[in-house]
Scaffold this motif. Sequence first.
Motif, PDB file in Angstrom:
ATOM      1  N   VAL A 288       0.843  -1.202   0.000  1.00 28.41           N
ATOM      2  CA  VAL A 288       0.000   0.000   0.000  1.00 28.41           C
ATOM      3  C   VAL A 288       0.877   1.250   0.000  1.00 28.41           C
ATOM      4  CG1 VAL A 288      -1.716   1.297   1.333  1.00 28.41           C
ATOM      5  CG2 VAL A 288      -1.866  -1.204   1.185  1.00 28.41           C
ATOM      6  N   HIS A 289       0.493   2.241  -0.798  1.00 31.95           N
ATOM      7  CA  HIS A 289       1.228   3.510  -0.855  1.00 31.95           C
ATOM      8  C   HIS A 289       0.715   4.459   0.222  1.00 31.95           C
ATOM      9  CE1 HIS A 289       3.534   2.591  -4.418  1.00 31.95           C
ATOM     10  NE2 HIS A 289       2.428   2.166  -5.020  1.00 31.95           N
ATOM     11  N   PHE A 290       1.519   5.479   0.497  1.00 33.01           N
ATOM     12  CA  PHE A 290       1.191   6.431   1.558  1.00 33.01           C
ATOM     13  C   PHE A 290       1.525   7.836   1.093  1.00 33.01           C
ATOM     14  CE2 PHE A 290      -0.102   5.470   5.879  1.00 33.01           C
ATOM     15  CZ  PHE A 290      -0.166   6.735   6.440  1.00 33.01           C
ATOM     16  N   SER A 291       0.652   8.790   1.431  1.00 34.87           N
ATOM     17  CA  SER A 291       0.928  10.181   1.051  1.00 34.87           C
ATOM     18  C   SER A 291       0.693  11.106   2.234  1.00 34.87           C
ATOM     19  CB  SER A 291       0.049  10.615  -0.128  1.00 34.87           C
ATOM     20  OG  SER A 291      -1.297  10.741   0.270  1.00 34.87           O
ATOM     21  N   LEU A 292       1.456  12.210   2.261  1.00 33.23           N
ATOM     22  CA  LEU A 292       1.270  13.268   3.250  1.00 33.23           C
ATOM     23  C   LEU A 292       0.394  14.338   2.629  1.00 33.23           C
ATOM     24  CD1 LEU A 292       4.818  13.713   4.844  1.00 33.23           C
ATOM     25  CD2 LEU A 292       2.829  12.525   5.781  1.00 33.23           C
ATOM     26  N   ASP A 293      -0.805  14.494   3.178  1.00 37.60           N
ATOM     27  CA  ASP A 293      -1.780  15.437   2.645  1.00 37.60           C
ATOM     28  C   ASP A 293      -1.547  16.827   3.242  1.00 37.60           C
ATOM     29  OD1 ASP A 293      -3.902  16.220   1.124  1.00 37.60           O
ATOM     30  OD2 ASP A 293      -5.443  15.294   2.368  1.00 37.60           O
ATOM     31  N   ASP A 294      -2.022  17.850   2.529  1.00 40.15           N
ATOM     32  CA  ASP A 294      -1.917  19.248   2.973  1.00 40.15           C
ATOM     33  C   ASP A 294      -0.473  19.613   3.321  1.00 40.15           C
ATOM     34  OD1 ASP A 294      -4.633  19.234   2.698  1.00 40.15           O
ATOM     35  OD2 ASP A 294      -5.072  19.155   4.837  1.00 40.15           O
ATOM     36  N   PHE A 295       0.468  19.113   2.522  1.00 42.00           N
ATOM     37  CA  PHE A 295       1.876  19.348   2.843  1.00 42.00           C
ATOM     38  C   PHE A 295       2.199  20.838   2.742  1.00 42.00           C
ATOM     39  CE2 PHE A 295       6.464  19.362   2.346  1.00 42.00           C
ATOM     40  CZ  PHE A 295       6.840  18.431   3.303  1.00 42.00           C
ATOM     41  N   GLY A 296       2.964  21.305   3.718  1.00 38.40           N
ATOM     42  CA  GLY A 296       3.338  22.719   3.787  1.00 38.40           C
ATOM     43  C   GLY A 296       2.605  23.465   4.874  1.00 38.40           C
ATOM     44  N   ARG A 306      12.699  13.267   6.062  1.00 36.51           N
ATOM     45  CA  ARG A 306      13.553  12.116   5.822  1.00 36.51           C
ATOM     46  C   ARG A 306      13.063  10.898   6.608  1.00 36.51           C
ATOM     47  NH1 ARG A 306      17.812  10.188   8.573  1.00 36.51           N
ATOM     48  NH2 ARG A 306      17.927  12.050   9.899  1.00 36.51           N
ATOM     49  N   ARG A 307      12.529  11.134   7.807  1.00 37.81           N
ATOM     50  CA  ARG A 307      12.091  10.024   8.645  1.00 37.81           C
ATOM     51  C   ARG A 307      10.712   9.506   8.267  1.00 37.81           C
ATOM     52  NH1 ARG A 307      12.481  11.712  14.726  1.00 37.81           N
ATOM     53  NH2 ARG A 307      11.638   9.601  14.948  1.00 37.81           N
ATOM     54  N   LEU A 308       9.924  10.296   7.560  1.00 37.44           N
ATOM     55  CA  LEU A 308       8.593   9.848   7.151  1.00 37.44           C
ATOM     56  C   LEU A 308       8.687   9.274   5.742  1.00 37.44           C
ATOM     57  CD1 LEU A 308       6.321  12.746   8.452  1.00 37.44           C
ATOM     58  CD2 LEU A 308       6.258  10.365   9.204  1.00 37.44           C
ATOM     59  N   PRO A 309       8.605   7.959   5.589  1.00 41.79           N
ATOM     60  CA  PRO A 309       8.826   7.346   4.275  1.00 41.79           C
ATOM     61  C   PRO A 309       7.592   7.357   3.373  1.00 41.79           C
ATOM     62  CG  PRO A 309       8.463   5.642   5.911  1.00 41.79           C
ATOM     63  CD  PRO A 309       8.415   6.948   6.652  1.00 41.79           C
ATOM     64  N   ALA A 310       6.861   8.463   3.362  1.00 41.62           N
ATOM     65  CA  ALA A 310       5.674   8.554   2.515  1.00 41.62           C
ATOM     66  C   ALA A 310       6.078   8.603   1.048  1.00 41.62           C
ATOM     67  CB  ALA A 310       4.853   9.792   2.875  1.00 41.62           C
ATOM     68  N   PHE A 343      14.138  14.314  -2.279  1.00 37.83           N
ATOM     69  CA  PHE A 343      13.911  13.110  -1.477  1.00 37.83           C
ATOM     70  C   PHE A 343      13.286  11.974  -2.294  1.00 37.83           C
ATOM     71  CE2 PHE A 343      14.396  16.246   1.857  1.00 37.83           C
ATOM     72  CZ  PHE A 343      15.051  15.538   2.855  1.00 37.83           C
ATOM     73  N   ARG A 344      13.252  12.176  -3.612  1.00 39.67           N
ATOM     74  CA  ARG A 344      12.722  11.165  -4.531  1.00 39.67           C
ATOM     75  C   ARG A 344      11.291  10.762  -4.171  1.00 39.67           C
ATOM     76  NH1 ARG A 344      18.141   9.974  -3.879  1.00 39.67           N
ATOM     77  NH2 ARG A 344      19.378   9.841  -5.801  1.00 39.67           N
ATOM     78  N   ARG A 345      10.462  11.768  -3.920  1.00 37.82           N
ATOM     79  CA  ARG A 345       9.046  11.530  -3.652  1.00 37.82           C
ATOM     80  C   ARG A 345       8.230  12.067  -4.826  1.00 37.82           C
ATOM     81  NH1 ARG A 345       9.135  11.233   2.118  1.00 37.82           N
ATOM     82  NH2 ARG A 345      11.271  10.538   2.582  1.00 37.82           N
TER      83      ARG A 345
END
Length: 522
Positions: A288-296, A306-310, A343-345
């Motif tokens: 399953v993939h993961f994303s950080l929403d509302d980034f910023g 770096r610690r959040l591997p989203a 970060f290659r995201r």
Amino acid sequence: MSTSTASRKSNDIHGHETGDQLLITLAHRLRDALREGDTLARLGGDEFVAVLTDLGGRDECELILTRLLNAAATPIDVRQNTFQLSASLGVTLFPQDGGDADTLLRHADQAMYQAKQAGKNRYHLFDPEKDRQTRTHHQSLDRIAQAIAQDEFELYFQPKVNMRTGGIVGAEALLRWRHPERGMVLPGDFLPLIEDSEHMARLDDWVLNAALAQMAAWHARGLDIAVGVNISAHYLQQADFLPNLEQRLAAYPTVRPDCLELEVVETAALEGITRISSLIEGCQALGVHFSLDDFGTGYSSLTYLRRLPANVLKIDQSFVRDMLWDSGDLAIVEGIIGLAAAFRRTVIAEGVETAEHGELLLRLGCDLAQGYGIARPMPAGELPAWIATWRPPAAWSSAHNMAARREELPLTYAEVDHRNWFKSLENFLSATQGPPPETGACRFGEWYLGVEGQRYAHLAEFAAVGTLHRAAHETAEEIVALVRAGNAKAAQLRLAELRTRHEALIDRLHALSAAIAVDSRR
């Protein structure tokens, strides 16, 4: 009024006789602190109720309350032991706070609880408005629980696209409440009510299951599409989250795990970063993939990122929406895109409301987007037909929308600054906000006449931009003069003329951008 739990402790440690004597002595002191005509009664345990009558005002009431607190706090000697007590007083007023004894006692008890929560040895007045809000909140929670049980919720889906290729890269599942009386209710009207409650976890679980069921239904029709599902940090951090997710995936074997993307807002992810990071890795182990929403919108540092591997960063729509005329928001968007690359995201922009938003994002190097300018959220049954017929705006494939090199970005900022300059002039004419903008100079003009701009003076498109830019400022000076002379009507007519020149200038800037791209790649 409560005397805390000292009498109960005395029973446990010194026996019931000592505890009873302690309460008797306390009752005498409390009675002595009252006036003639006031009433004191023991409700049970260490709780007493006092009825104060014919009060002359708030000051007299507070004076008596202070005497009661002092009486309770004075040390009491019983059987060669000294006891130090404290009281928590809950105060309710008649007739403002209720018309019958049961209601008044309930209100006083609620206020007493607030006094205990605030640290004891104090009094608290019952707040009717807060009580009303609390009761309304509980009623809302009960109604939402009922809605979950009665299956009143449904999912809408907003497409995510690759603006450069026109391909559909997925859809975000968005919750809607089809309320039988209120009609369609948006999540902003009910989700804040249940944050950090068990109802939030139940609803998140419903959404996850409903999204997987819809993905399986689409698969049966030949449509395999990635779906993003918003989940709360409260749900994500439940002890059984990963086993539950695995069971959900197993229940829909035709759904590929890599087509499911879980979205959690950045601020929530940062609250428990170690735990969240471990959960993200657990999700990724399932495919399953993961994303950080509302980034910023949060306070994430490079270390946190770096610690959040989203897998995906979603740029918050507030920055995207205003970046056309706010260079500060533009800088944030550019920075997030740069971070994602470093970060290659994968990065995707929310809030693309116009073709111009898409053009600017493409030049910044962001190809993926969603927003009303692409498609509004729609019922699941409408998505396949939309996918079959959607075509991106032709401008998104234009040469000037190639991802800009860093040395070309000042031109993009110059365009945004000029949009902001024109908007400031419009605000000035509306007589509602702001002074007139500088008509003789602007940040774009500084770029054009400066070293960075003059690098492109050999291009024919550069000279055309300069001509239009000068004409725009001349017209603006005339408009401001007309306003100051009291001729607002004529100023509005000239503004329409300036708008045409401004739009022509933007078009010329795009042509210049394309020419610079070609020139710099030779």
